[in-house]
Write a protein that holds these residues in place. Structure first.
Motif, PDB file in Angstrom:
ATOM      1  N   SER A 130       0.830  -1.203   0.000  1.00  0.00           N
ATOM      2  CA  SER A 130       0.000   0.000   0.000  1.00  0.00           C
ATOM      3  C   SER A 130       0.869   1.259   0.000  1.00  0.00           C
ATOM      4  CB  SER A 130      -0.932  -0.005   1.217  1.00  0.00           C
ATOM      5  OG  SER A 130      -0.173  -0.167   2.392  1.00  0.00           O
ATOM      6  N   LEU A 131       2.012   1.182   0.678  1.00  0.00           N
ATOM      7  CA  LEU A 131       2.922   2.338   0.735  1.00  0.00           C
ATOM      8  C   LEU A 131       3.449   2.675  -0.650  1.00  0.00           C
ATOM      9  CD1 LEU A 131       3.596   3.806   3.307  1.00  0.00           C
ATOM     10  CD2 LEU A 131       5.808   2.667   3.346  1.00  0.00           C
ATOM     11  N   VAL A 132       3.917   1.646  -1.347  1.00  0.00           N
ATOM     12  CA  VAL A 132       4.468   1.867  -2.692  1.00  0.00           C
ATOM     13  C   VAL A 132       3.383   2.410  -3.618  1.00  0.00           C
ATOM     14  CG1 VAL A 132       5.358   0.714  -4.743  1.00  0.00           C
ATOM     15  CG2 VAL A 132       6.317   0.197  -2.491  1.00  0.00           C
ATOM     16  N   VAL A 133       2.196   1.804  -3.561  1.00  0.00           N
ATOM     17  CA  VAL A 133       1.109   2.263  -4.433  1.00  0.00           C
ATOM     18  C   VAL A 133       0.790   3.728  -4.143  1.00  0.00           C
ATOM     19  CG1 VAL A 133      -1.359   1.988  -4.935  1.00  0.00           C
ATOM     20  CG2 VAL A 133       0.114  -0.019  -4.765  1.00  0.00           C
ATOM     21  N   LEU A 134       0.719   4.078  -2.865  1.00  0.00           N
ATOM     22  CA  LEU A 134       0.387   5.462  -2.509  1.00  0.00           C
ATOM     23  C   LEU A 134       1.464   6.439  -2.969  1.00  0.00           C
ATOM     24  CD1 LEU A 134      -1.165   5.058   1.048  1.00  0.00           C
ATOM     25  CD2 LEU A 134      -2.305   5.717  -1.060  1.00  0.00           C
ATOM     26  N   ILE A 135       2.736   6.066  -2.773  1.00  0.00           N
ATOM     27  CA  ILE A 135       3.826   6.968  -3.169  1.00  0.00           C
ATOM     28  C   ILE A 135       3.794   7.196  -4.680  1.00  0.00           C
ATOM     29  CG2 ILE A 135       6.334   7.186  -3.399  1.00  0.00           C
ATOM     30  CD1 ILE A 135       6.565   5.776  -0.675  1.00  0.00           C
ATOM     31  N   VAL A 136       3.653   6.098  -5.431  1.00  0.00           N
ATOM     32  CA  VAL A 136       3.630   6.234  -6.895  1.00  0.00           C
ATOM     33  C   VAL A 136       2.416   7.053  -7.329  1.00  0.00           C
ATOM     34  CG1 VAL A 136       3.376   4.962  -9.059  1.00  0.00           C
ATOM     35  CG2 VAL A 136       4.925   4.120  -7.290  1.00  0.00           C
ATOM     36  N   PHE A 137       1.265   6.770  -6.735  1.00  0.00           N
ATOM     37  CA  PHE A 137       0.035   7.467  -7.113  1.00  0.00           C
ATOM     38  C   PHE A 137       0.160   8.974  -6.862  1.00  0.00           C
ATOM     39  CE2 PHE A 137      -4.193   9.131  -5.996  1.00  0.00           C
ATOM     40  CZ  PHE A 137      -4.827   8.936  -7.215  1.00  0.00           C
ATOM     41  N   PHE A 138       0.563   9.328  -5.649  1.00  0.00           N
ATOM     42  CA  PHE A 138       0.617  10.768  -5.349  1.00  0.00           C
ATOM     43  C   PHE A 138       1.768  11.462  -6.057  1.00  0.00           C
ATOM     44  CE2 PHE A 138      -2.100   9.248  -1.880  1.00  0.00           C
ATOM     45  CZ  PHE A 138      -3.203  10.008  -2.215  1.00  0.00           C
ATOM     46  N   GLY A 139       2.869  10.707  -6.304  1.00  0.00           N
ATOM     47  CA  GLY A 139       3.951  11.269  -7.123  1.00  0.00           C
ATOM     48  C   GLY A 139       3.420  11.602  -8.509  1.00  0.00           C
ATOM     49  N   GLY A 140       2.630  10.688  -9.061  1.00  0.00           N
ATOM     50  CA  GLY A 140       2.059  10.896 -10.396  1.00  0.00           C
ATOM     51  C   GLY A 140       1.122  12.091 -10.426  1.00  0.00           C
ATOM     52  N   VAL A 141       0.249  12.154  -9.423  1.00  0.00           N
ATOM     53  CA  VAL A 141      -0.711  13.265  -9.357  1.00  0.00           C
ATOM     54  C   VAL A 141       0.035  14.599  -9.280  1.00  0.00           C
ATOM     55  CG1 VAL A 141      -2.415  14.378  -7.863  1.00  0.00           C
ATOM     56  CG2 VAL A 141      -2.603  11.950  -8.367  1.00  0.00           C
ATOM     57  N   GLN A 142       1.098  14.631  -8.468  1.00  0.00           N
ATOM     58  CA  GLN A 142       1.838  15.891  -8.314  1.00  0.00           C
ATOM     59  C   GLN A 142       2.527  16.300  -9.610  1.00  0.00           C
ATOM     60  OE1 GLN A 142       4.313  15.537  -4.853  1.00  0.00           O
ATOM     61  NE2 GLN A 142       2.536  15.236  -3.547  1.00  0.00           N
ATOM     62  N   LEU A 143       3.186  15.332 -10.266  1.00  0.00           N
ATOM     63  CA  LEU A 143       3.855  15.668 -11.518  1.00  0.00           C
ATOM     64  C   LEU A 143       2.847  16.113 -12.570  1.00  0.00           C
ATOM     65  CD1 LEU A 143       6.574  12.902 -11.805  1.00  0.00           C
ATOM     66  CD2 LEU A 143       6.884  15.316 -11.333  1.00  0.00           C
ATOM     67  N   PHE A 144       1.707  15.429 -12.607  1.00  0.00           N
ATOM     68  CA  PHE A 144       0.681  15.755 -13.595  1.00  0.00           C
ATOM     69  C   PHE A 144       0.183  17.189 -13.409  1.00  0.00           C
ATOM     70  CE2 PHE A 144      -3.826  15.571 -15.001  1.00  0.00           C
ATOM     71  CZ  PHE A 144      -3.597  15.291 -16.328  1.00  0.00           C
ATOM     72  N   THR A 145      -0.091  17.541 -12.150  1.00  0.00           N
ATOM     73  CA  THR A 145      -0.628  18.885 -11.916  1.00  0.00           C
ATOM     74  C   THR A 145       0.460  19.955 -12.082  1.00  0.00           C
ATOM     75  OG1 THR A 145      -0.408  18.443  -9.561  1.00  0.00           O
ATOM     76  CG2 THR A 145      -2.592  18.231 -10.501  1.00  0.00           C
ATOM     77  N   ILE A 146       1.705  19.601 -11.755  1.00  0.00           N
ATOM     78  CA  ILE A 146       2.791  20.551 -12.021  1.00  0.00           C
ATOM     79  C   ILE A 146       2.918  20.756 -13.532  1.00  0.00           C
ATOM     80  CG2 ILE A 146       5.299  20.924 -11.912  1.00  0.00           C
ATOM     81  CD1 ILE A 146       5.300  19.450  -9.238  1.00  0.00           C
TER      82      ILE A 146
END
Ligand code: UDP
Ligand code: MG
Length: 311
Positions: A267-283
């Protein structure tokens, strides 16, 4: 008083269709009572287009030619045509006869009888275009309207008749990123649709490869909406809610013993990848708007004219 008319025709490497387009257009214009001219914009063609246009203009004083110093793109070519328009009305059409010139009299009549300022072509069918193009265009226009802050008519290209009100207002618009059909729509006044069958291209290939379609798509999206900027806030809010629920679950699980401290790797890895993706996308979205601001602030000329004939 009959109104004067300019037909604006952007051309990029159109040597195969140009003479036939001119011939058919001229035949239609000759049947009208309106004084008319044709304005060809050579958008940095590298084939024989320039030579052909110079020949046409040498034999016909009612043909204006504006030659760009390089390829600036279809929307800039149309912009230059409108900027140089000195008549009461203007028609914008493709050089490849996909927009049938024989429809111009009908469009003029519609404008007159409806007391409208714009008659815009809506494509009933698109003959001879790839399934991908038809499908992507269909969904693109609908998707665009979800975001757009002005109602953008679906299934329309730039084939349209505009009057002096629109020409005047368009010429006041200072932006570099021009999405002509959107800006015409944004101008308001009375705009009425005109349904037509879009013909296949007379000859040659489309001058709108995927990369140019993407540029047009992003310009239309970013210049007509601030909604993508709100995406970061929306996703941020959602992730706070998810984090709270998950946090509560983790704490309660620890206290009551239904989760184990060392069992959270996946769950940790999934969350890190997910929120990393969301942040890069919005940036990335922020970056796209900043890039446009950068272009606007430079205030370079929108296009450079190398030569004008009969202007
Ligand atoms: N065009 C242009 N500059 C460009 C690309 C296209 O002036 O960089 C012109 C082209 O010559 C044509 C019109 O824009 O008159 C529309 O292009 P095309 O017919 O290739 O696009 P499609 O109809 O396939 O979408
Ligand atoms: Mg075309």
């Amino acid at each position: 008083m009959t109104k004067s008319l300019t037909v604006i025709v952007p051309c990029y490497n159109e040597e195969l269709v140009l003479q036939e387009s001119y011939r058919r257009l001229k035949r239609v214009l000759n049947t009208l009572s309106n004084p008319s001219e044709i304005s060809f914009i050579d958008d940095g063609s590298t084939d024989n287009t320039g030579v052909l246009l110079a020949e046409i203009a040498a034999n016909d004083p009612h043909v204006k030619v504006i030659v760009f110093s390089r390829n600036f793109g279809h929307q800039k070519a149309v912009t230059a045509g409108i900027n140089h328009c000195t008549t009461d009305l203007a028609v914008i059409m493709d050089a490849d006869l996909q927009d049938t010139p024989e429809l111009i009299p009908e469009m003029l009549e519609l404008l007159e009888t409806n007391q409208a300022q714009v008659v815009y072509g809506v494509r009933n069918t698109r003959k001879g275009e790839s399934h991908f193009k038809v499908w992507s265009a269909k969904w693109f226009y609908r998707f665009l309207n979800l975001f757009s802050e002005v109602e953008l008519p679906v299934d329309t290209g730039d084939f349209r008749l505009i009057d002096s009100n629109i020409i005047r207002e368009f010429n006041k618009m200072p932006e570099q990123g021009k999405y002509v059909r959107g800006l015409v729509s944004w101008s308001g006044f009375k705009q009425i649709p005109f349904y037509y069958e879009r013909e296949p291209r007379l000859a040659g290939e489309t001058k709108y490869p995927f990369s140019k379609m993407m540029t047009l798509a992003t310009t239309s999206m970013l210049y007509f909406s601030k909604k993508p900027l709100m995406l970061a806030t929306t996703l941020g809010f959602l992730s706070v809610v998810i984090a709270l629920i998950y946090g509560l679950y983790a704490v309660l699980g620890h206290i009551f013993g239904f989760t184990h401290a060392d069992s959270g790797w996946t769950s940790l890895v999934v969350l890190i990848v997910f929120f990393g993706g969301v942040q890069l996308f919005t940036i990335g979205i922020l970056g796209a708007y900043i890039g446009n601001l950068f272009d606007e602030i430079k205030s370079r000329p929108e296009y450079i004219i190398a030569k004008k004939i009969n202007c």
